[in-house]
Design an enzyme around this catalytic site. Sequence first.
Site, mmCIF file in Angstrom:
data_model
loop_
_atom_site.group_PDB
_atom_site.id
_atom_site.type_symbol
_atom_site.label_atom_id
_atom_site.label_comp_id
_atom_site.label_asym_id
_atom_site.label_seq_id
_atom_site.Cartn_x
_atom_site.Cartn_y
_atom_site.Cartn_z
ATOM 1 N N GLY A 51 0.809 -1.224 0.000
ATOM 2 C CA GLY A 51 0.000 0.000 0.000
ATOM 3 C C GLY A 51 0.839 1.270 0.000
ATOM 4 C CG ASP A 86 -0.056 -9.893 -8.181
ATOM 5 O OD1 ASP A 86 -0.019 -10.104 -9.400
ATOM 6 O OD2 ASP A 86 -0.031 -8.745 -7.683
ATOM 7 C CE1 TYR A 91 2.463 -3.469 -6.721
ATOM 8 C CE2 TYR A 91 2.314 -5.824 -6.404
ATOM 9 C CZ TYR A 91 1.841 -4.659 -6.976
ATOM 10 O OH TYR A 91 0.732 -4.715 -7.782
ATOM 11 C CE LYS A 120 0.949 -7.026 -10.877
ATOM 12 N NZ LYS A 120 1.292 -7.108 -9.451
ATOM 13 C CG HIS A 153 2.480 -2.654 -12.615
ATOM 14 N ND1 HIS A 153 3.336 -2.893 -11.574
ATOM 15 C CD2 HIS A 153 1.260 -2.466 -12.059
ATOM 16 C CE1 HIS A 153 2.651 -2.852 -10.430
ATOM 17 N NE2 HIS A 153 1.397 -2.596 -10.692
ATOM 18 N NE ARG A 299 -7.414 -8.587 9.293
ATOM 19 C CZ ARG A 299 -7.025 -7.312 9.402
ATOM 20 N NH1 ARG A 299 -6.031 -6.848 8.665
ATOM 21 N NH2 ARG A 299 -7.636 -6.525 10.242
#
Length: 345
Positions: A51, A86, A91, A120, A153, A299
């Site tokens: 993020g 992924d 990232y 990517k 990307h 999660r």
Amino acid sequence: MRYESNMRRIFIFGLLTTFVISEVHSSKVAPLLSLRDGNSIPAFGLGTWLGFSKKTLLVGEIITPKEDEVQKAVEWAIDAGYRHIDTAPVYGTEEQVGKAIKKKISQGTIERQDIFVTTKLWNDKHAKDDVVPALKESLKKLDMDYVDLYIIHFPVSLFPNGSISNVDYMETWQGMIDAQAQGLTKSIGVSNFNLKQLKRLMSLSSTKPAVLQIEINLTLQQPTVLAFCRSQDIKVMGYTPFGSLFYNKAKEDAPPPRIDDPNLVKIAEKYNKTVTQLTLRYLVELDVIPIPKSVTKSRLEQNFQVFDFTLSQQEKDLLKAFDKNYRTGLLKGWEDSPFYPFEKE
Ligand SMILES: NC(=O)c1ccc[n+]([C@@H]2O[C@H](COP(=O)([O-])OP(=O)(O)OC[C@H]3O[C@@H](n4cnc5c(N)ncnc54)[C@H](OP(=O)(O)O)[C@@H]3O)[C@@H](O)[C@H]2O)c1
Ligand SMILES: *[C@@H]1O[C@@H](CO)[C@@H](O)[C@@H](O)[C@H]1NC(C)=O
Ligand SMILES: *[C@@H]1O[C@H](CO)[C@@H](O)[C@H](O)[C@H]1NC(C)=O
Ligand SMILES: *[C@@H]1O[C@H](CO)[C@@H](O)[C@H](O)[C@H]1NC(C)=O
């Protein structure tokens, strides 16, 4: 005689246990979907983008892992049955993804061919001759000989300093074809292409993308794109699958639903599932491959448990009604690119 019948019993017992074990095994991992190039892709994956650090949505604000949180998440995910990860150079998680997979291979949990790895091509490597070296750089970080899927990307091309460059993604695609021909990636695809761009790519190249990765969630369901991809046998990977579901993530003006939406809670409870599982199941039923991100063990384990229930048509209709064609205003500063894919604000 006695010996023979014992042997037969042992043989039958062996067959049964093999059968039972393979059944348990196959229900634990996600189904495989066929790609148009003959390869196959697991119907569910783990995202590894951490993020943005600020709400500016600038690439320079992408959070990179501080410790080994992504490595741990990928290891937990593989133990939980995930067979599809992924990542992307931008990232900053390729190294940790590679380490986790290597560890799970060395522990005998998986073999390399059991796991599907996507990475990517970043926007500053769009010149044809930059593609193969960029993928080799990613493979070095991943410590692998090949990836399963390499995707462009964004259709937008940038200079390394971040300003807009005008390299046509059709040129980039030639580099992708080279990378595939060299065996550095099994399949090739694109991300964040709009329908017009995807159609242009399909008409100008005899090598078609196997996959389109786009944002898909309850408020951005993209039915026209999904229908086109289905007709062309292009598999769609859906990113940001939770959209604006969580209060702490949603912008104030983001349309519903939120995680406590009474209608969603009611449907989820009927199946003894959570609203997050419900939204992921809905995407699976739209033939979308969800790639939810979580670095939290409970999660990511929960997210994966969506292959043991099926929604009714009435429930799907209810979920469909949340579609508001609402997208987060990503890509600020790229609007001047001739290849900008989204509606301009
Ligand atoms: N191609 C592209 O341009 C593009 C763009 C965006 C994303 N992606 C890919 O798609 C992946 C997923 O998208 P995303 O990361 O934007 O968003 P997302 O998967 O919709 O949401 C991730 C967030 O949801 C939280 N979360 C996950 N499972 C949860 C659960 N069961 N209950 C409550 N909270 C939960 C995570 O928290 P914790 O981690 O703290 O548990 C994290 O904050 C990315 O990681 C990336 O691999 C691609
Ligand atoms: C779908 O995913 C993103 C948009 O919900 C999230 O930010 C969320 O806002 C939802 N729609 C959009 C923008 O993405
Ligand atoms: C960025 O790099 C390009 C290509 O080298 C150059 O033409 C452009 O002026 C640079 N822009 C900025 C803002 O430095
Ligand atoms: C409901 O789901 C939870 C969590 O997966 C599980 O522990 C529980 O046994 C389930 N209950 C029923 C009635 O199936």
